[in-house]
Scaffold this motif. Structure first.
Motif, PDB file in Angstrom:
ATOM      1  N   SER A 323      22.233 -30.053   1.301  1.00 36.13           N
ATOM      2  CA  SER A 323      21.440 -29.199   2.175  1.00 36.13           C
ATOM      3  C   SER A 323      20.095 -29.904   2.309  1.00 36.13           C
ATOM      4  O   SER A 323      19.548 -30.421   1.325  1.00 36.13           O
ATOM      5  CB  SER A 323      21.271 -27.803   1.577  1.00 36.13           C
ATOM      6  OG  SER A 323      20.616 -27.851   0.322  1.00 36.13           O
ATOM      7  N   ARG A 325      16.398 -30.678   5.062  1.00 36.45           N
ATOM      8  CA  ARG A 325      15.610 -30.480   6.277  1.00 36.45           C
ATOM      9  C   ARG A 325      15.491 -31.833   6.974  1.00 36.45           C
ATOM     10  O   ARG A 325      15.293 -32.864   6.340  1.00 36.45           O
ATOM     11  CB  ARG A 325      14.214 -29.937   5.954  1.00 36.45           C
ATOM     12  CG  ARG A 325      14.222 -28.483   5.487  1.00 36.45           C
ATOM     13  CD  ARG A 325      12.804 -27.927   5.436  1.00 36.45           C
ATOM     14  NE  ARG A 325      12.787 -26.513   5.117  1.00 36.45           N
ATOM     15  CZ  ARG A 325      12.741 -26.016   3.884  1.00 36.45           C
ATOM     16  NH1 ARG A 325      12.692 -26.855   2.858  1.00 36.45           N
ATOM     17  NH2 ARG A 325      12.731 -24.715   3.670  1.00 36.45           N
ATOM     18  N   THR A 326      15.615 -31.805   8.305  1.00 30.30           N
ATOM     19  CA  THR A 326      15.504 -33.039   9.078  1.00 30.30           C
ATOM     20  C   THR A 326      14.449 -32.865  10.166  1.00 30.30           C
ATOM     21  O   THR A 326      14.288 -31.772  10.712  1.00 30.30           O
ATOM     22  CB  THR A 326      16.847 -33.412   9.734  1.00 30.30           C
ATOM     23  OG1 THR A 326      17.234 -32.377  10.649  1.00 30.30           O
ATOM     24  CG2 THR A 326      17.939 -33.580   8.686  1.00 30.30           C
ATOM     25  N   THR A 327      13.746 -33.943  10.446  1.00 34.31           N
ATOM     26  CA  THR A 327      12.737 -33.927  11.508  1.00 34.31           C
ATOM     27  C   THR A 327      12.768 -35.251  12.259  1.00 34.31           C
ATOM     28  O   THR A 327      13.304 -36.252  11.783  1.00 34.31           O
ATOM     29  CB  THR A 327      11.316 -33.709  10.935  1.00 34.31           C
ATOM     30  OG1 THR A 327      11.052 -34.711   9.935  1.00 34.31           O
ATOM     31  CG2 THR A 327      11.170 -32.331  10.314  1.00 34.31           C
ATOM     32  N   ASP A 376      15.629 -24.728  12.554  1.00 27.52           N
ATOM     33  CA  ASP A 376      14.306 -24.663  11.935  1.00 27.52           C
ATOM     34  C   ASP A 376      14.367 -24.834  10.419  1.00 27.52           C
ATOM     35  O   ASP A 376      13.482 -25.423   9.815  1.00 27.52           O
ATOM     36  CB  ASP A 376      13.635 -23.319  12.262  1.00 27.52           C
ATOM     37  CG  ASP A 376      13.353 -23.176  13.746  1.00 27.52           C
ATOM     38  OD1 ASP A 376      13.068 -24.207  14.375  1.00 27.52           O
ATOM     39  OD2 ASP A 376      13.439 -22.049  14.258  1.00 27.52           O
ATOM     40  N   GLY A 377      15.446 -24.307   9.804  1.00 24.56           N
ATOM     41  CA  GLY A 377      15.548 -24.351   8.355  1.00 24.56           C
ATOM     42  C   GLY A 377      16.445 -25.467   7.868  1.00 24.56           C
ATOM     43  O   GLY A 377      16.780 -26.405   8.605  1.00 24.56           O
ATOM     44  N   PRO A 378      16.872 -25.386   6.628  1.00 24.72           N
ATOM     45  CA  PRO A 378      17.780 -26.399   6.083  1.00 24.72           C
ATOM     46  C   PRO A 378      19.151 -26.345   6.731  1.00 24.72           C
ATOM     47  O   PRO A 378      19.575 -25.300   7.240  1.00 24.72           O
ATOM     48  CB  PRO A 378      17.844 -26.040   4.588  1.00 24.72           C
ATOM     49  CG  PRO A 378      17.474 -24.603   4.515  1.00 24.72           C
ATOM     50  CD  PRO A 378      16.491 -24.376   5.613  1.00 24.72           C
ATOM     51  N   GLU A 379      19.843 -27.464   6.731  1.00 24.48           N
ATOM     52  CA  GLU A 379      21.184 -27.548   7.307  1.00 24.48           C
ATOM     53  C   GLU A 379      22.096 -28.321   6.371  1.00 24.48           C
ATOM     54  O   GLU A 379      21.646 -29.017   5.454  1.00 24.48           O
ATOM     55  CB  GLU A 379      21.139 -28.207   8.677  1.00 24.48           C
ATOM     56  CG  GLU A 379      20.555 -29.609   8.687  1.00 24.48           C
ATOM     57  CD  GLU A 379      20.480 -30.173  10.094  1.00 24.48           C
ATOM     58  OE1 GLU A 379      21.517 -30.158  10.789  1.00 24.48           O
ATOM     59  OE2 GLU A 379      19.387 -30.624  10.492  1.00 24.48           O
ATOM     60  N   GLU A 420      14.868 -34.751   4.280  1.00 29.85           N
ATOM     61  CA  GLU A 420      14.334 -34.158   3.053  1.00 29.85           C
ATOM     62  C   GLU A 420      15.455 -33.404   2.333  1.00 29.85           C
ATOM     63  O   GLU A 420      15.704 -32.232   2.620  1.00 29.85           O
ATOM     64  CB  GLU A 420      13.181 -33.204   3.373  1.00 29.85           C
ATOM     65  CG  GLU A 420      12.589 -32.560   2.140  1.00 29.85           C
ATOM     66  CD  GLU A 420      11.610 -31.425   2.472  1.00 29.85           C
ATOM     67  OE1 GLU A 420      11.190 -30.733   1.516  1.00 29.85           O
ATOM     68  OE2 GLU A 420      11.293 -31.232   3.657  1.00 29.85           O
TER      69      GLU A 420
END
Length: 501
Positions: A323, A325-327, A376-379, A420
């Motif tokens: 799980s 976070r990506t940006t 928007d959140g974790p994936e 992340e």
């Protein structure tokens, strides 16, 4: 050990392994009213099709692509149901998103015309024309080999020529079956990035595009026939097959690891579990890696396929099920971030036995239904790099795995993706070897290097009466639909032999 004193159960097939091949065979045989017992060593059916739990849900951590739907249409129809009744499917429009640097992304589409336009815009018109020729030739290869090789019992080279027929042999020969995939691609695409993109078809069967045969171009046609997304992940497919087989009377026993295949009187007669329990049956279908089979058969004088030499093994992998976070990068469902030196990557793996310093990275972003949605959140992500299949002799240390993750992250950062991780499970070749003994961590059995490799895989029928084979290390090859076909072909052979005897 003499098995005769235990009696005999007529027409009971013992299936070793509940991967796609074992489950497909169980569906076919149980639909015909056969007595079937499936013996699975692990917690759940599925084999390499597995899920890893995370704080935001199960992460598909094995196969991620559902293709060749006609195989499953046929299988489900045999059981009196349909794929649509058992699975929630959505046909993908974007096959994959690709990046070589941070200067933009290229999407390959299921629609051929849309892909042609995209290539013309991202590359140029010459490469677009090459893509049209490539698709036409890939279609010819697929139509030539579908019924004669993929969907049929294993042929030898001469038998394949007979099945193809004299009228179609010139077409197949014109497509340079003795050429490598990489050399063939150079004749279609002047741009080396497109050579990389379509060269990945070699990795679909665990092989180097610099050594795999050009006939693997047919995968392009397979993808254009349709790639589907399964709601809640690919693991739903193994659950559906388990349910169908069970509804038709098949027994699926978990935590039932087979220690021995008992051969007496020249025939396979039963199995002994690690617990010591003895099971007998009229047929034994082995769906593990063929390299482990010699360690299982009790009669060492009998002919069984020899283990695949380490130098001939297919790719393994290092995976991160996370799980995160990506940006800074618009992820699609399937994403490929290419290494700068593709040849060096495969020389590192196959020639030197090391994970590449600058790897190509595949990411399945399971929560991205198509390319346009944002999160928007974790994936849930499965991140994968290719690795050598030496897990039976080498276990990467914590420091080495950290370096592999650093190398992976460097490729992603070069292409503009910031990752992340919040929670992750790492699987390396030695872990795959423990899950699938005898494989060394190879995920596709024997590598498809050279035009004869496809004929080196054993077929469903062994030289030991009542012992049969199926799985990704058996004809017609690795991958979800191919392993499924192998189970169906093995069931077909079992039923045919029963009629004959």
């Amino acid at each position: 050990m003499h098995i005769e004193k235990h009696g005999k159960i007529n027409n009971r097939t013992l299936i070793i392994g509940a991967g796609m091949a074992g489950l497909a065979a169980a569906v076919c045989l149980s639909a015909k009213g056969e007595n079937v017992v499936v013996l699975e060593a692990h917690d759940n059916p599925g084999g390499k099709m597995r899920q890893i739990n995370s704080d935001i849900g199960g992460i598909d951590s094995g196969p991620t692509v559902f293709t060749m739907k006609y195989v499953f249409d046929k299988l489900f129809d045999l059981a009196g149901t349909t794929v649509e009744n058992e699975l929630n499917l959505e046909k993908a429009t974007v096959l994959a998103r690709h990046a070589w640097d941070d200067q933009g992304v290229f999407d390959l589409y299921a629609d051929r015309e849309q892909s042609t336009q995209a290539i013309a815009q991202f590359f140029d018109s010459e490469n677009a024309r090459g893509y049209e020729r490539f698709c036409r030739d890939a279609g010819h290869i697929y139509e030539t080999l579908k019924d004669t090789f993929m969907d049929a019992q294993r042929p030898g080279p001469l038998e394949l020529g007979s099945r193809v027929g004299l009228t179609r042999l010139p077409t197949l020969w014109k497509l340079k079956p003795l050429s490598t995939l990489w050399s063939a691609l150079q004749g279609y695409f002047p741009d080396s990035r497109l050579q990389q993109l379509f060269g990945r078809y070699g990795t679909y069967v665990g092989s180097s595009p610099f050594q795999a045969p050009a006939t693997l171009m047919l995968i392009a046609h397979v993808e254009q026939e349709g790639v589907w997304l399964i709601k809640n992940g690919m693991f739903e497919l193994s659950k559906a097959l388990s349910r169908i087989a069970g509804n038709n009377g098949a027994e699926i026993r978990r935590h039932s690891k087979v220690a021995k295949i008992i051969v007496e009187g020249g025939s396979a007669r039963g199995v002994e579990l690690e617990s010591g329990e003895l099971l007998i049956g009229s047929n034994i279908l082995y769906c593990g890696d063929v390299s482990d089979l010699p360690h299982k058969v009790t009669d060492k004088t009998r002919d069984v396929p020899a283990p695949v030499a380490q130098k001939d093994r297919s790719l393994s992998a290092i995976t991160w099920s996370m799980s995160a976070r990506t940006t800074d990068f618009p992820l699609s469902r399937h994403n490929v971030f290419f290494a700068q030196d593709y040849l060096e990557e495969f020389e590192s793996i196959f020639d030197r036995g090391y994970s590449p310093v600058r790897p190509t990275v595949y990411i399945c972003a399971q929560d991205r239904e198509e390319s346009e949605n944002t999160l928007d959140g974790p994936e849930r992500l499965l991140c994968l790099i290719n690795a050598p299949a030496n897990g039976d002799i080498n276990t990467l240390t914590k420091k080495e795995l950290e370096q592999c993750q650093t190398n992976m992250t460097a490729t992603l950062n070069r292409c503009g993706l910031t990752l992340e991780p919040l929670q992750q499970v790492i699987t390396q070749p030695s872990d795959f070897n423990k899950m699938f003994p005898g494989s060394g961590g190879a995920l596709y059995g024997r590598a498809s290097h050279g035009w004869t490799a496809s004929f080196a895989r054993p077929g469903a029928k062994t030289k030991i009466p009542q012992l049969y084979l199926a799985g990704g290390s058996v004809h017609p090859g690795a991958g979800v639909p191919m392993a499924t076909l192998s189970g169906m072909l093995a069931a077909e052979q079992i039923l045919k032999d029963r009629v004959l005897t």
